[in-house]
Write an enzyme that holds these catalytic residues in place. Structure first.
Site, PDB file in Angstrom:
ATOM      1  N   ARG A 292     -12.993   7.524  -6.576  1.00 51.90           N
ATOM      2  CA  ARG A 292     -12.800   6.118  -6.192  1.00 51.90           C
ATOM      3  C   ARG A 292     -13.190   5.200  -7.347  1.00 51.90           C
ATOM      4  NH1 ARG A 292     -14.333   6.078   0.312  1.00 51.90           N
ATOM      5  NH2 ARG A 292     -12.222   6.754   0.815  1.00 51.90           N
ATOM      6  N   TYR A 433      -4.133   4.576  -2.841  1.00 54.27           N
ATOM      7  CA  TYR A 433      -4.704   5.942  -2.788  1.00 54.27           C
ATOM      8  C   TYR A 433      -6.220   5.950  -2.983  1.00 54.27           C
ATOM      9  CZ  TYR A 433      -3.703   6.676  -7.966  1.00 54.27           C
ATOM     10  OH  TYR A 433      -3.616   6.614  -9.319  1.00 54.27           O
ATOM     11  N   GLU A 434      -6.800   7.107  -2.712  1.00 55.11           N
ATOM     12  CA  GLU A 434      -8.270   7.271  -2.659  1.00 55.11           C
ATOM     13  C   GLU A 434      -8.903   6.362  -1.601  1.00 55.11           C
ATOM     14  OE1 GLU A 434      -9.856   9.613  -3.878  1.00 55.11           O
ATOM     15  OE2 GLU A 434      -8.390  10.327  -5.335  1.00 55.11           O
ATOM     16  N   GLY A 435      -8.207   6.144  -0.505  1.00 55.24           N
ATOM     17  CA  GLY A 435      -8.704   5.249   0.546  1.00 55.24           C
ATOM     18  C   GLY A 435      -8.196   3.853   0.255  1.00 55.24           C
ATOM     19  N   GLN A 440     -11.826   0.572   2.089  1.00 49.23           N
ATOM     20  CA  GLN A 440     -13.008   0.353   1.217  1.00 49.23           C
ATOM     21  C   GLN A 440     -13.856  -0.796   1.757  1.00 49.23           C
ATOM     22  OE1 GLN A 440     -13.514   2.493  -1.267  1.00 49.23           O
ATOM     23  NE2 GLN A 440     -11.518   3.396  -0.892  1.00 49.23           N
TER      24      GLN A 440
END
Ligand SMILES: Cc1cc2nc3c(=O)[nH]c(=O)nc-3n(C[C@H](O)[C@H](O)[C@H](O)COP(=O)(O)OP(=O)(O)OC[C@H]3O[C@@H](n4cnc5c(N)ncnc54)[C@H](O)[C@@H]3O)c2cc1C
Length: 593
Positions: A292, A433-435, A440
């Site tokens: 992240r 992407y990556e959450g 977040q």
């Protein structure tokens, strides 16, 4: 337009904002010295600018065609990847006992910025490989580490992260891929994963997939997910039961293959458990937290590249006569106040996001390396607090800055010829992407603000206030209204934080969730302004002691610009946060029809 890695700005931010020198003085970074760190950054900058940057365009145009289950990377990519691995760049942050150089996450983040500034599609592969190293070294069995780590640390084999399935994106509880225990202690994996970055490619002869799957007797939800290592090629050299069924045709990062991976067509792919059964999500999060931060760094990287390109264009393109210009007929557009404001906004957002990412990286290093357990815990919580802010803000500004870059180009920005459009297309994935950035923001307000009963966030706000005190003491005219504007942004953040903490602890999650995204932005504006003030104060002190680097006055000017024109948005964001869920109550009406 060629990319020149911003080595000097990266080194300055690391040393004077993120505290590289202090961490070295505290003995956290072994034999590393500031000079050695700068030399490594300079070398990385040369490789990024000279070898990787020329791949960016060709990768965008060529893509990664899939034929008979095999993907061909664009021309030149394989050779540059090989040279990059041979130069030891993948091994930079890896564990020494498995052939890595054990260098700090902070230093690596500077390098990650440069690989990605040169080409986002190139840089995302190693981010995942380094994440796989992290997950395996922390949770893998001694046998798995022995068999796989050295090759992955070196980059001779790459790593992937397999979470997403068609019905399980943000909500991993819905995951269905199955794992069955085999008599020999291995597992058989069956199922399909979508959107798997570098799931298949021809850069290396093996790919190590880290796959989330469910055992037959696993509890429902996220407590029933396990993590498995599933290699493309088995230890005896035979192919595993895994294949790339298709690739996505995407808006950007065309040279990063995004694959649908099918496991178990022929009875089940052989997998090895990483960590404990049903504890896979925690292991995967080891990988995801650093990833992240790295995605935040990707945002900084693409913003920097878009800025460099827009600035170069604005110095060449001539239109109209700027007020007060010495030019007799037309001026370069860089002389027009509105274009200058766009360019300064691009540069200031980029610098603030870089600072935010690097202070997060330093906190991660302290969380791992401090000898004192209390200091490690505090740093761990600081890193946890800052990671969603760094990921979301830096990726948001990656998109905003790339869009402003197109604006500076006028019509030429909208056509592919200049390359400005590619930056925006490439940047757009970073907020997803990556959450996603929405996820977040929710993580920040519901899980990170309450850390240590709110003390972690309070300590961060106190550190920002200390910067205001130093600014007031300095009282240099070049800082303009920096101190009062920064103070106002911090006070907005403080009030919004109290509101959020109350909403979360009073179990009024809708109020917290409704304002999570503006709260995250507000946090980033206050922290960004404070970090740029730290940079400006350091520049001012160096200039006062006779250092004639022309970048020092520019750093002060940039800090002032951010405080006076960007951080001023804090007050409006505070109002949005405090509006709470009430503002959404009429949403059904507004969304109806
Ligand atoms: C190019 C690319 C590369 C990728 N690489 C990988 C990879 O290597 N490995 C991998 O496993 N995955 C990968 N992904 C998948 C990526 O991580 C997911 O797309 C992302 O997590 C979002 O999931 P989703 O697409 O299902 O969206 P959804 O979860 O359906 O979300 C849609 C929208 O709803 C919002 N939303 C969802 N749930 C909530 C909630 N609870 N509260 C508030 N808002 C919510 C989201 O913020 C988003 O705006 C990749 C995706 C792409 C496009």
């Amino acid at each position: 337009m060629t990319y020149r890695a911003p080595v000097a700005e990266i080194a300055f931010t690391m040393r004077h904002v993120a505290g590289l020198d202090r961490a070295i003085a505290d003995g956290l970074y072994g034999d590393l010295t500031p000079d050695l760190a700068e030399a490594i950054l300079a070398e990385a900058g040369r490789f990024a600018s000279d070898a990787i940057a020329p791949l960016n365009r060709v990768g965008d145009r060529h893509g990664t065609p899939l034929r008979d289950g095999a993907i061909t990377m664009p021309p030149g990519w394989k050779e540059v990847y090989r040279a990059w691995v041979e130069a030891g760049w993948n091994a930079l942050p890896g564990p020494v006992e498995h052939g890595g150089q054990g260098l700090p996450v902070l230093l690596n983040s500077g390098c990650v910025e440069m690989w990605n500034g040169a080409s986002l599609a190139f840089g995302i592969g190693p981010i995942l490989t380094m994440g796989a190293v992290e997950a395996l070294s922390r949770h893998g069995s001694p046998e798995l580490k022995e068999r796989y780590l050295a090759k992955i640390v070196a980059g001779e084999w790459t790593g992937t992260m397999n979470l997403t399935e068609p019905q399980a994106g943000s909500d991993l509880a819905a995951l269905r891929t199955r794992a069955e225990r085999a008599p020999d202690g291995t597992y058989r994996i069956t199922g399909a994963k979508i959107f798997i970055t570098y799931g298949e490619h021809d850069l290396t002869d093996n790919i190590v997939h880290l796959v989330l799957a469910r055992l037959p007797d696993a509890p429902a939800g996220t407590r029933g997910i396990s993590l498995f290592l599933v290699p493309k090629v088995l230890p005896d050299g035979t192919p595993n039961d895994v294949r790339c069924a298709s690739i996505e045709h995407k808006l950007g990062i065309h040279a990063s293959p995004t694959c649908t991976m099918v496991y178990g067509d022929r009875g089940g792919a052989v997998g090895w458990l990483v960590g404990e059964e049903n504890r896979g999500l925690a292991c995967m999060f080891t990988m995801m937290n650093n990833a992240r931060l790295a995605v935040g760094v990707q945002g900084v990287a693409v913003a920097e590249r878009a800025y460099q390109q827009a600035l170069a264009y604005a110095k060449e393109r001539r239109q109209g006569r700027a007020p007060g210009s010495a030019a007799t007929e037309t001026s370069a557009i860089v002389e027009h106040p509105d274009v200058r404001r766009n360019l300064l906004t691009m540069k200031a957002l980029t610098a603030a996001a870089r600072a935010l990412c690097f202070i997060t990286a330093e906190a991660i290093d302290r969380a791992h390396r401090s000898p004192d357990p209390e200091a490690r815990k505090a740093a761990h919580e600081r890193a946890s607090l800052l990671t969603p802010v760094a990921k979301a803000f830096a990726s948001d500004i990656g998109v905003e800055v790339a869009s402003l870059g197109i604006q500076v180009h006028g019509g030429m920005g909208f056509v592919e010829e200049t390359g400005a459009a590619q930056h925006l297309r490439d940047a757009r994935i970073l907020t997803i992407y990556e959450g996603t950035n929405g996820i977040q923001a929710i993580d920040l307000v519901t899980r990170k603000l309450p850390l240590s009963g709110g003390e972690t966030v309070r300590a961060q706000i106190a550190a920002m206030r200390a910067t205001v005190t130093r600014l007031v003491k300095e009282a240099t005219p070049a800082f303009g209204q920096t101190a009062p504007r920064l103070r106002a942004a911090i006070e907005s953040l403080d009030r919004a934080t109290s509101y959020m903490l109350k909403a979360v602890s009073a179990n009024a999650p809708t109020d917290a969730l409704a304002g999570a995204t503006p709260y995250l932005r507000l946090f980033a504006l206050a922290q960004g302004a404070a970090s740029l003030a730290d940079a400006a104060l350091a520049a001012n002190a160096l200039a006062s002691s006779g250092d004639t680097d022309p970048a020092h006055p520019a750093r002060i000017a940039l800090c002032r610009f951010f405080a006076e024109t960007v951080a001023t948005g804090a007050e409006g964001l505070e109002a949005s946060v405090l509006a709470g869920a009430g503002t959404l109550e009429s949403a059904p009406l507004a969304l109806a029809g």
